[in-house]
Every structure is written in structure tokens, then in C-alpha cells.
Design an enzyme around this catalytic site. Structure first.
Site, PDB file in Angstrom:
ATOM      1  N   PRO A   2     -46.366 107.518 -28.598  1.00  0.00           N
ATOM      2  CA  PRO A   2     -45.235 107.772 -29.497  1.00  0.00           C
ATOM      3  C   PRO A   2     -44.026 108.323 -28.752  1.00  0.00           C
ATOM      4  O   PRO A   2     -44.132 109.292 -28.009  1.00  0.00           O
ATOM      5  CB  PRO A   2     -45.782 108.801 -30.483  1.00  0.00           C
ATOM      6  CG  PRO A   2     -47.020 109.356 -29.862  1.00  0.00           C
ATOM      7  CD  PRO A   2     -47.537 108.330 -28.934  1.00  0.00           C
ATOM      8  N   GLU A   3     -42.915 107.674 -28.921  1.00  0.00           N
ATOM      9  CA  GLU A   3     -41.653 108.159 -28.374  1.00  0.00           C
ATOM     10  C   GLU A   3     -40.743 108.487 -29.546  1.00  0.00           C
ATOM     11  O   GLU A   3     -41.201 108.526 -30.673  1.00  0.00           O
ATOM     12  CB  GLU A   3     -41.055 107.095 -27.436  1.00  0.00           C
ATOM     13  CG  GLU A   3     -42.018 106.722 -26.312  1.00  0.00           C
ATOM     14  CD  GLU A   3     -41.462 105.698 -25.324  1.00  0.00           C
ATOM     15  OE1 GLU A   3     -40.235 105.652 -25.151  1.00  0.00           O
ATOM     16  OE2 GLU A   3     -42.265 104.953 -24.733  1.00  0.00           O
ATOM     17  N   LYS A  57     -39.797 114.443 -28.470  1.00  0.00           N
ATOM     18  CA  LYS A  57     -41.094 113.978 -28.963  1.00  0.00           C
ATOM     19  C   LYS A  57     -41.889 115.105 -29.592  1.00  0.00           C
ATOM     20  O   LYS A  57     -43.039 114.900 -29.987  1.00  0.00           O
ATOM     21  CB  LYS A  57     -41.891 113.358 -27.826  1.00  0.00           C
ATOM     22  CG  LYS A  57     -41.185 112.214 -27.127  1.00  0.00           C
ATOM     23  CD  LYS A  57     -41.974 111.778 -25.902  1.00  0.00           C
ATOM     24  CE  LYS A  57     -41.065 111.106 -24.892  1.00  0.00           C
ATOM     25  NZ  LYS A  57     -41.761 110.873 -23.613  1.00  0.00           N
ATOM     26  N   HIS A 108     -62.700 111.379 -33.472  1.00  0.00           N
ATOM     27  CA  HIS A 108     -61.545 111.954 -32.783  1.00  0.00           C
ATOM     28  C   HIS A 108     -60.750 112.929 -33.645  1.00  0.00           C
ATOM     29  O   HIS A 108     -59.597 113.210 -33.355  1.00  0.00           O
ATOM     30  CB  HIS A 108     -60.619 110.853 -32.268  1.00  0.00           C
ATOM     31  CG  HIS A 108     -61.312 109.834 -31.421  1.00  0.00           C
ATOM     32  ND1 HIS A 108     -62.052 110.183 -30.308  1.00  0.00           N
ATOM     33  CD2 HIS A 108     -61.409 108.485 -31.528  1.00  0.00           C
ATOM     34  CE1 HIS A 108     -62.545 109.079 -29.762  1.00  0.00           C
ATOM     35  NE2 HIS A 108     -62.188 108.041 -30.489  1.00  0.00           N
ATOM     36  N   ARG A 127     -57.130 110.518 -26.983  1.00  0.00           N
ATOM     37  CA  ARG A 127     -57.070 110.900 -25.572  1.00  0.00           C
ATOM     38  C   ARG A 127     -56.770 112.375 -25.344  1.00  0.00           C
ATOM     39  O   ARG A 127     -56.626 112.805 -24.210  1.00  0.00           O
ATOM     40  CB  ARG A 127     -56.038 110.038 -24.845  1.00  0.00           C
ATOM     41  CG  ARG A 127     -56.487 108.593 -24.831  1.00  0.00           C
ATOM     42  CD  ARG A 127     -55.616 107.757 -23.937  1.00  0.00           C
ATOM     43  NE  ARG A 127     -56.017 106.365 -23.994  1.00  0.00           N
ATOM     44  CZ  ARG A 127     -55.387 105.390 -23.379  1.00  0.00           C
ATOM     45  NH1 ARG A 127     -54.323 105.652 -22.677  1.00  0.00           N
ATOM     46  NH2 ARG A 127     -55.815 104.157 -23.479  1.00  0.00           N
ATOM     47  N   ARG A 291     -45.583 105.836 -12.333  1.00  0.00           N
ATOM     48  CA  ARG A 291     -45.683 105.144 -13.617  1.00  0.00           C
ATOM     49  C   ARG A 291     -45.342 103.674 -13.444  1.00  0.00           C
ATOM     50  O   ARG A 291     -44.411 103.321 -12.703  1.00  0.00           O
ATOM     51  CB  ARG A 291     -44.734 105.774 -14.637  1.00  0.00           C
ATOM     52  CG  ARG A 291     -45.084 107.200 -14.973  1.00  0.00           C
ATOM     53  CD  ARG A 291     -46.371 107.260 -15.771  1.00  0.00           C
ATOM     54  NE  ARG A 291     -46.804 108.632 -16.016  1.00  0.00           N
ATOM     55  CZ  ARG A 291     -47.934 109.156 -15.520  1.00  0.00           C
ATOM     56  NH1 ARG A 291     -48.709 108.435 -14.751  1.00  0.00           N
ATOM     57  NH2 ARG A 291     -48.276 110.376 -15.807  1.00  0.00           N
TER      58      ARG A 291
END
Length: 305
Positions: A2-3, A57, A108, A127, A291
Site C-alpha cells: 500500500p502506498e 503511508k 494472519h 508479512r 530495490r
DNA sequence: ACTTCGTCCTGCAAGC
DNA sequence: TGCTTGCAGGACGAAG
């Protein structure tokens, strides 16, 4: 991942469901989700959500009385709002990949809040890069008194160093252009630096640079290129935001981590090896700052002043 | 003071 | 086929 556009969409959804709601209970599953919360989630119990706010964010619930429930989604964090277990309507699950257990403790699940309207707010995160933390507020350093039309803000203390974003009306654009024009760092690194301009992650950084035809490793931009980059950046974010606003269901605050994203409109990210939509050259993949980075080696150049 | 790098973590994909 | 390895990502603290 998510940005800004995704987080803003989530903020809007949360605001709709949480505004004015009181938190009756708060439970964390495991310690990792509260690793930045010395007192766990207990401080928010009994408190009422006054507003849901975003910076970059990060997003948080303003609980009044100098308390915020700060949240970062990391890579895979999701919020979901559900009816009490056992009372969900039949046939309501149409989401691709919706393999979570509904009603019971879903996979999760990292935290669960009971609301005073009988609903439940869940924080789910595969994650585990995301976290929740009840924290106090602090005045930001941006918007120096007398600064160019900027306004001081008060944000959760851990967010005080996070810059404003490209869609923020109080962004100090002059200062940002100055940085873009003088920095000796690779331009993509600058875009990803939340202390300089916030809300941009790996996906939209590649998109912005591609659309502005600027090489990710370009340094000090000409004024023209810097302005072009900001323009392209705003277009990318606004287009994604517009697309994201449509992917909400009634009780699901978040789009599904995989399928709900705005990938359809992506022209660079994830398209390595495929032809550039402008010139047909196969897009190239490089590693920048650890990256993965996708670019067109022909269209995207380093502007030299 | 400034910039880069390693770390956290898990699920999926590719390779042997 | 089953195992191992690699990769992905945001933000922070450590190290250069």
C-alpha cells in the site's frame, strides 16, 4: 504494498465505519504487531474515534485527549470490518482469493477491536511488517513559522519526521523543487525518502519516473525536469486514487492485497522485458538501492542542466 | 551530517 | 517430485 493512494482509500473507508465509534475491547495476537507499543493496545480501550487521518503511508485514529491509534500497513496489512461472527449474510463472499475463515479467527489476524455498534475491526497482515501503536501527538517541524504558506501540523510523535505528500495542499513545493534540483542522490532514492516527500513506494516511484521520462539514477534535475516529475507524480497518484475509490465493498475497508490493486494502469513497474508503450524498447530491470527498478533505457534519460 | 546498508518476515516462484 | 534458494517490500537502526 500500500502506498499513498491505497492508504488514502483505506483511510476513507475507516473513517466511514469508525467515526464516533467507541472501542470496547482490543486484543493483539502475538507481540510483533505491537512491537512499537510499549503498553500494548490497552490505552485505546474505552476511547472514541474522533477522526481518521493520514500522513504519507501512516494513518491513525485520533482518539482525543492526546491519544492516537497509529497504524502502518507495511507490505500486506489490511483492515476489515465485519458483523459479529455467525451473523454474516449468505453469499456475500465473492472476493477472489478470499480463503480466510469468516467468523472464526482468520489467518494472519494480528489484532481485533470490538466496537460499540456490535461490529469488529480486524487488522490482518501476512508479512508482519505492519504495526499498531497507541501514541501521543507532537508538533511537526514542517511549516516553520513564516514559511511559505505552510501550516503547522500536529501528528503522532513517531510520524513527526514524515514529510507531506504530493497531494497535500500545504506541501512546500519550492523547498521540494530545490532538493530535486541539487541532490546528489539517485532520483528514485529521493522519491522513496519519506523525510523528503511521503507516500511514494517502489511501484509509484517507477511509474512517476517513467512518465516524466527521467532516469531513476538521475541526480540534480533541471528545474524543468523537476517540475515535470512533480506533475507526473501527481497524475499517477490521482489516477490510482480514483481507481481505488471504486474497489470498496460495504464491510471491507481494504481492497484485497493482491487483486484489488491498481495494476491495470501501471506502465513501468513489473513490466521488465515487455515493450515500452512509447518507443517499443524492452523495459530494463536494474537494482537501485537494493530495490528492483524498471525503466525504459531509451525514453528515460538523466537531464543535464 | 549525510548516505547507504542490513534487518525484520512470510509466501510464492524458480531452480536443481 | 520434493527440496532449497531467491525474491519481494517499508522503515528503522547501524554502520560507513
Amino acid at each position: 504494498m500500500p502506498e499513498l493512494p491505497e492508504v488514502e482509500s483505506i483511510r476513507r473507508g475507516l473513517a466511514e465505519h469508525l467515526m464516533g465509534r467507541r472501542i470496547l475491547t482490543a486484543q493483539a495476537f502475538g507481540t510483533r504487531v505491537i512491537r512499537r507499543a510499549p503498553r500494548g493496545l490497552a490505552p485505546v480501550v474505552g476511547r472514541t474515534v474522533r477522526a481518521v487521518v493520514r500522513r504519507g503511508k501512516f494513518l491513525w485514529c485520533d482518539m482525543g485527549e492526546d491519544l492516537a491509534l497509529l497504524a502502518h500497513l507495511g507490505m500486506s496489512g489490511q483492515f476489515r470490518i465485519d458483523e459479529p461472527s455467525g451473523s454474516e449474510g449468505a453469499g456475500g463472499e465473492e472476493r477472489a482469493g478470499g480463503s480466510d475463515n469468516f467468523g472464526g479467527k482468520r489467518r494472519h489476524l494480528r489484532a481485533r477491536f470490538a466496537l460499540d455498534n456490535g461490529r469488529v475491526l480486524d487488522f490482518v497482515d501476512q508479512r508482519t511488517f505492519g504495526y499498531l501503536a497507541p501514541v501521543a501527538f507532537q508538533a511537526t517541524a514542517d511549516g516553520q513559522p513564516g514559511g511559505a504558506g505552510s501550516k503547522r501540523a500536529v501528528v503522532p510523535a513517531p510520524v513527526a519526521h514524515i514529510a507531506r505528500d504530493l497531494l497535500d495542499p500545504y506541501l512546500d513545493e519550492t523547498a521540494l523543487l530545490e532538493i530535486l534540483g541539487t541532490t546528489r542522490r539517485a532520483m528514485k532514492r529521493v522519491l522513496l525518502d519519506q523525510n523528503i516527500v511521503s507516500g511514494i513506494g517502489n511501484i509509484y516511484a517507477d511509474e512517476m519516473l517513467y512518465r516524466a521520462r527521467i532516469h531513476p539514477e538521475a541526480t540534480a534535475l533541471t528545474n524543468r525536469a523537476a517540475r515535470e516529475l512533480l506533475h507526473a507524480g501527481r497524475e499517477v497518484l490521482q489516477a490510482a486514487l480514483a481507481a481505488g475509490g471504486t474497489s470498496f465493498d460495504r464491510l471491507y475497508v481494504h481492497v484485497n492485497g493482491e487483486s484489488g490493486y491498481f495494476e491495470r494502469s501501471l506502465q513501468a513497474y513489473g513490466r521488465a522485458g515487455q515493450p515500452c508503450e512509447r518507443c517499443g524498447t524492452p523495459l530494463q530491470k536494474i537494482i537501485l538501492g537494493g530495490r528492483s527498478t524498471t525503466l525504459c533505457p531509451v525514453c528515460q534519460v538523466a537531464p543535464i542542466g
